[in-house]
Design a protein around this motif. Structure first.
Motif, PDB file in Angstrom:
ATOM      1  N   HIS A 174      36.706  33.518  52.183  1.00  0.00           N
ATOM      2  CA  HIS A 174      37.507  34.550  52.569  1.00  0.00           C
ATOM      3  C   HIS A 174      37.027  35.871  52.131  1.00  0.00           C
TER       4      HIS A 174
ATOM      5  N   GLN B  19      52.317  36.317  45.536  1.00  0.00           N
ATOM      6  CA  GLN B  19      51.978  37.076  44.472  1.00  0.00           C
ATOM      7  C   GLN B  19      53.014  38.217  44.252  1.00  0.00           C
TER       8      GLN B  19
ATOM      9  N   GLY C  61      48.228  31.096  55.327  1.00  0.00           N
ATOM     10  CA  GLY C  61      48.932  31.764  54.352  1.00  0.00           C
ATOM     11  C   GLY C  61      50.430  31.564  54.549  1.00  0.00           C
TER      12      GLY C  61
ATOM     13  N   VAL D 109      50.471  39.605  52.353  1.00  0.00           N
ATOM     14  CA  VAL D 109      49.235  39.971  51.605  1.00  0.00           C
ATOM     15  C   VAL D 109      48.030  40.093  52.362  1.00  0.00           C
TER      16      VAL D 109
ATOM     17  N   SER E 292      37.567  27.947  50.058  1.00  0.00           N
ATOM     18  CA  SER E 292      38.236  28.674  51.125  1.00  0.00           C
ATOM     19  C   SER E 292      38.340  30.133  50.699  1.00  0.00           C
ATOM     20  N   THR E 293      38.735  30.297  49.419  1.00  0.00           N
ATOM     21  CA  THR E 293      38.899  31.828  48.891  1.00  0.00           C
ATOM     22  C   THR E 293      37.627  32.570  48.913  1.00  0.00           C
TER      23      THR E 293
ATOM     24  N   ILE F  82      43.186  32.355  43.768  1.00  0.00           N
ATOM     25  CA  ILE F  82      44.516  32.118  44.623  1.00  0.00           C
ATOM     26  C   ILE F  82      44.439  30.708  45.293  1.00  0.00           C
ATOM     27  N   GLY F  83      45.065  29.622  44.806  1.00  0.00           N
ATOM     28  CA  GLY F  83      44.901  28.305  45.645  1.00  0.00           C
ATOM     29  C   GLY F  83      45.778  27.297  44.850  1.00  0.00           C
TER      30      GLY F  83
ATOM     31  N   GLU G 291      41.672  37.759  57.112  1.00  0.00           N
ATOM     32  CA  GLU G 291      42.650  38.318  58.140  1.00  0.00           C
ATOM     33  C   GLU G 291      41.841  39.516  58.731  1.00  0.00           C
TER      34      GLU G 291
ATOM     35  N   ASN H 186      36.743  21.495  47.214  1.00  0.00           N
ATOM     36  CA  ASN H 186      37.568  20.107  47.647  1.00  0.00           C
ATOM     37  C   ASN H 186      37.627  20.170  49.271  1.00  0.00           C
TER      38      ASN H 186
HETATM   39  C1  LIG Z   1      45.012  37.729  51.377  1.00  0.00           C
HETATM   40  C2  LIG Z   1      45.803  36.173  51.309  1.00  0.00           C
HETATM   41  N1  LIG Z   1      45.422  35.466  52.481  1.00  0.00           N
HETATM   42  C3  LIG Z   1      46.048  34.229  52.327  1.00  0.00           C
HETATM   43  C4  LIG Z   1      46.814  33.924  50.945  1.00  0.00           C
HETATM   44  C5  LIG Z   1      47.312  32.683  50.992  1.00  0.00           C
HETATM   45  N2  LIG Z   1      46.623  31.528  49.988  1.00  0.00           N
HETATM   46  C6  LIG Z   1      46.667  31.432  49.060  1.00  0.00           C
HETATM   47  S1  LIG Z   1      45.761  30.389  48.310  1.00  0.00           S
HETATM   48  C7  LIG Z   1      44.810  29.864  49.848  1.00  0.00           C
HETATM   49  C8  LIG Z   1      43.693  29.173  50.008  1.00  0.00           C
HETATM   50  C9  LIG Z   1      43.068  28.422  48.746  1.00  0.00           C
HETATM   51  O1  LIG Z   1      42.298  27.470  49.249  1.00  0.00           O
HETATM   52  P1  LIG Z   1      40.971  27.210  48.566  1.00  0.00           P
HETATM   53  O2  LIG Z   1      40.385  28.521  47.962  1.00  0.00           O
HETATM   54  O3  LIG Z   1      40.235  26.261  49.181  1.00  0.00           O
HETATM   55  O4  LIG Z   1      41.710  26.560  47.183  1.00  0.00           O
HETATM   56  P2  LIG Z   1      42.449  25.254  47.182  1.00  0.00           P
HETATM   57  O5  LIG Z   1      43.996  25.509  47.315  1.00  0.00           O
HETATM   58  O6  LIG Z   1      41.923  24.262  48.176  1.00  0.00           O
HETATM   59  O7  LIG Z   1      42.377  24.510  45.792  1.00  0.00           O
HETATM   60  C10 LIG Z   1      45.504  30.622  50.745  1.00  0.00           C
HETATM   61  C11 LIG Z   1      45.251  30.628  52.184  1.00  0.00           C
HETATM   62  C12 LIG Z   1      46.899  34.677  50.134  1.00  0.00           C
HETATM   63  N3  LIG Z   1      47.310  34.604  48.954  1.00  0.00           N
HETATM   64  N4  LIG Z   1      46.249  36.115  50.292  1.00  0.00           N
END
Ligand SMILES: Cc1ncc(C[n+]2csc(CCOP(=O)(O)OP(=O)(O)O)c2C)c(N)n1
Ligand code: SF4
Lengths: 189, 533
Positions: free
Chosen positions: B432, B117, B29, B82, B428-429, B383-384, B58, B455
């Motif tokens: 998570h 955010q 992050g 966050v 990854s989300t 988010i990503g 986290e 991806n």
């Molecule tokens: C609680 C929290 N942890 C970490 C983040 C930071 N963060 C934003 S998007 C993301 C990962 C996105 O990875 P993925 O879902 O695989 O999508 P991609 O970017 O590969 O398209 C992270 C770690 C966040 N916004 N909120």
């Protein structure tokens, strides 16, 4: 002596390499350095900048004060203009003239050049073309660096030493291409 | 000893390695990611077998670090601001159990929201949990505070928060190293009640935490990182800086001495006696905080009558939001503020965008086509990198709130009859915090289509591994999605028609569908090819 430099470009254009080389050369002199980088979202093709501060004395802030920058060093012409609030009255803009167009509303390049030429000290050249001409296409950023070093008070030898040290793990050919690009850049200043 | 050129994140990581840490835990992050990335590259960490792989989120990271601390070893958990919301439960309760081996909770805040955010200030959490907080002002302090923080943590058996902000996390400068310390041996806590938060025990532990507060204030007051310059020429203003705001203040005065008394605060709880002293000496107080006006608010309270003037973010002397810089500090002090020239009007914004060739683009173009007949407003996202699908030319998504919210918001909307209700979430989300939401959908047989964009990486933060890699179908199947409604395709222009057909079929199915578009991120692919070349 202090040098405050705004490095500007678009995510992925290699401004951090310029910062690394200048930083290396400054450290060789025994100077201090602070370098604020941009990581994260804007690296996806957005505008990126780095504040590079070099000095023979202690440096406090990681960010350059507006109106204080000695130079805006840019690998893209419109990006050079984005940081004008930072440029000192007698500061330099040294920039590649080749637009990087990844937005639909990119302005007319001629208008961009006109704005750049309104500043007191500037150097505008097609670093992409120069790099191509000397067969070092991927060293566009080093051409830009080369054009700047005289105004930053660095000698060719100092920068060449840093380029050799930094690129040596990538092999002789890459070091040579970058040294050639450095010379081509210096010739512009 | 040798001097290294390190980002603030890296300096902290190197400090912790040299201080004998046994494990880092975290989820990527911005701006915290470079801490663990640095450790993953570090030969020292590899030789010393320091734990350094990514956690699922986290919360799992926080708990793992607490578990390592339980064994007497030194541990650190890292996250962005966050992320602490996700880890808030174990975080708050770790203040109650306390630590055995030194435990550092590193949270990197992002004032100005460069990649976030919101701009919540983690010092609030530190105060909430009643634990000491360290806020370095430069790269050397990042390094030194790792040693200091572990000692403080072990002295009081308490987790210690290290609060970083973007400008320090991502700025590089020289750092002098110290002699390294060995790792701690693995040994159990002596007190069998320490980690047992049954109410009867917890009540005692809470009293203990309350009793420690005075000691923490003493520690802050004596801290080598808090500096008090109470003698000055001019007492019309008293200045209080927190974290790296001190640098901007120094910058503004250049070589000249600062005419006013100054408190440089880098350790909390606040050294109250010093603030009293400053208040009594000066006609007014000025607060410079990188983040929210948390110290200012504590001192100002409700602003009772007769109080001396207090200036900062609350009265508009400084902007209420956004990060500080030397110009803002100069202006607040009534000093002439420098400025170059205005940005010419022709300069256009250059927002970030999906890379050329990004697989998400193909997934979105087909999705848009498949749901055209329903109009906008049906795609909950997350988010990503794929959040950039909100921008033209895609205009494909309608929400981005917190990690995992795509699935559960789509569920809530489906529950109220919204059709179609589509969730788009990254791989990854999903790992998570998507799985629990998916179970809710399955339990309720909600009518949702969940698109997991695979991806094969955590793209937004620069391409990190994630724990569910290669097992998405198995996981969905295991959680109870019907086999026939787990669909995959290769997102590519040539497959446009096939993708539209699959989307349409699953929208037509009344129940939980999962669609997994799978193609590697072009950036990680490039990096991989480069490494292999
Ligand atoms: C609680 C929290 N942890 C970490 C983040 C930071 N963060 C934003 S998007 C993301 C990962 C996105 O990875 P993925 O879902 O695989 O999508 P991609 O970017 O590969 O398209 C992270 C770690 C966040 N916004 N909120
Ligand atoms: S980094 Fe990867 S996932 Fe992110 S926009 Fe670029 S190609 Fe797409």
């Amino acid at each position: 002596m202090k040098k405050d430099i705004i490095l500007a470009g678009v995510g992925g254009q290699g401004i951090l390499t310029i910062a690394t080389i200048l930083g290396h050369a400054a450290l060789n002199r025994g100077w201090q350095l602070k370098q604020a980088e941009v990581h994260g979202m804007s690296q996806r093709g957005g505008d990126v900048q780095s504040h590079l501060r070099l000095s023979d004395k202690d440096i406090h802030s990681d960010l350059i004060t507006m109106g204080d920058a000695d130079m805006i060093l840019s690998v893209e012409p419109m990006e050079a203009l984005r940081y004008l609030p930072y440029l000192a009255a007698d500061g330099w803009i040294i920039t590649n003239s080749k637009p990087f167009v990844n937005i639909p509303n990119y302005p007319n390049p001629e208008d961009v050049y006109t704005e750049i030429s309104k500043t007191t000290n500037h150097l505008l050249f097609d670093a992409d073309q120069i790099a191509k001409d000397i067969k070092a296409t991927r060293s566009m950023n080093i051409v830009v660096l080369g054009a700047a070093i005289k105004h930053l008070g660095f000698s060719e030898q100092e920068i060449a030493d840093s380029i050799s040290a930094i690129f040596s793990r990538k092999g002789e050919a890459i070091v040579e291409a970058n040294l050639k690009a450095l010379k081509a850049g210096i010739a512009l200043s | 000893m040798e001097k290294l050129m390190l980002l603030g994140d890296e300096a902290l990581a190197q400090g912790a390695l040299d201080a004998g840490i046994s494990g880092f835990y975290g989820y990527p992050g911005t701006p915290s990611t470079e801490i663990i990335e640095y450790v993953q590259r570090s030969k020292q960490a590899i030789t010393d077998k320091v734990h350094r792989t990514w956690s699922s989120n986290e919360k799992t990271a926080m708990e793992s670090a607490l578990g390592m601390s339980y064994t007497g070893k030194r541990a650190m958990v890292t996250m962005k601001h966050v992320g602490l919301n996700v880890a808030a439960d174990p975080f708050m309760n770790s203040a109650m159990t306390g630590a055995h081996g030194g435990l550092l909770i590193t949270v990197a805040d992002d004032p100005s929201m460069h990649s976030s955010q919101n701009e919540q200030d983690s010092r609030f959490y530190g105060r909430f949990a009643m634990i000491p907080v360290l806020e370095p002002s430069n790269q050397q302090e990042c390094y030194d505070m790792a040693f200091y923080g572990f000692e403080l943590s072990e002295k009081y058996h308490i987790p210690v928060m290290i609060r970083l902000t973007t400008r320090l996390s991502h700025s590089r400068s020289g750092v002098v190293r110290r002699n390294t310390l060995p790792q701690k041996p693995c040994n159990k806590p002596e007190d069998i009640f320490q980690f047992m938060l049954l109410p009867a025990v917890a009540r005692k532990k809470y009293k203990n935490l309350i009793n420690l507060q005075e000691r923490f204030v003493e520690e802050s007051t004596q801290s080598p990182f808090n500096e008090y310059y109470l003698d000055a020429k001019d007492y019309s203003k008293g200045l209080i800086t927190t974290g790296l705001a001190y640098n901007y203040l120094r910058e503004v005065y250049g070589d000249a001495p600062i005419p006013y008394p100054v408190l440089k605060i880098c350790q909390y709880p606040l050294p109250a006696s010093k603030i009293h002293e400053l208040y009594n000496k000066c006609e007014s107080l000025y607060f410079f905080e990188e983040g929210m006006p948390i110290v200012e608010e504590q001192i100002k309270g409700l602003g009772f009558s007769g109080m001396k003037p207090i200036h900062g973010r609350l009265d508009g002397t400084l902007d209420r939001d956004g990060e500080l810089n030397p110009n803002k500090v100069a202006k607040a002090l009534g000093l002439p503020s420098k400025y170059g020239k205005d940005v010419p009007e022709i300069v256009a914004g250059r927002p970030p965008a999906l890379c050329v060739g990004c697989p998400h683009a193909d997934s979105y173009l087909a999705l848009n086509e498949a749901i055209k007949e329903y109009g906008r407003g049906h795609v909950f996202s997350d988010i990503g990198c794929y959040t950039l699908g909100f921008m033209p030319p895609y205009n494909a998504i309608n929400s981005c709130v917190d990690m995992g919210a795509s699935i559960t918001m789509a569920k809530g909307a489906a529950d109220s009859g919204h059709f179609p209700a589509i969730a788009v979430i990254g791989d990854s989300t999903f790992t998570h915090s998507g799985m629990t939401g998916l179970m809710d959908c399955i339990y309720d047989k909600s009518n949702v289509v969940i698109v997991i964009l695979d991806n094969s990486t955590t793209g937004m933060t620069g391409g990190q591994d994630y724990t569910a890699f290669g097992r998405l179908e198995e996981i969905c199947l295991g959680l109870g999605v019907e086999k026939d409604h787990i669909r995959t395709f290769f997102p590519f222009v040539k497959n446009h028609e096939e993708m539209i057909r699959i989307y349409k079929e699953e929208i037509a199915y009344e129940g939980v569908s999962v669609i997994i578009p799978r193609r590697e991120c072009v950036q990680t692919l490039k990096k991989k090819n480069k490494r292999e070349a």
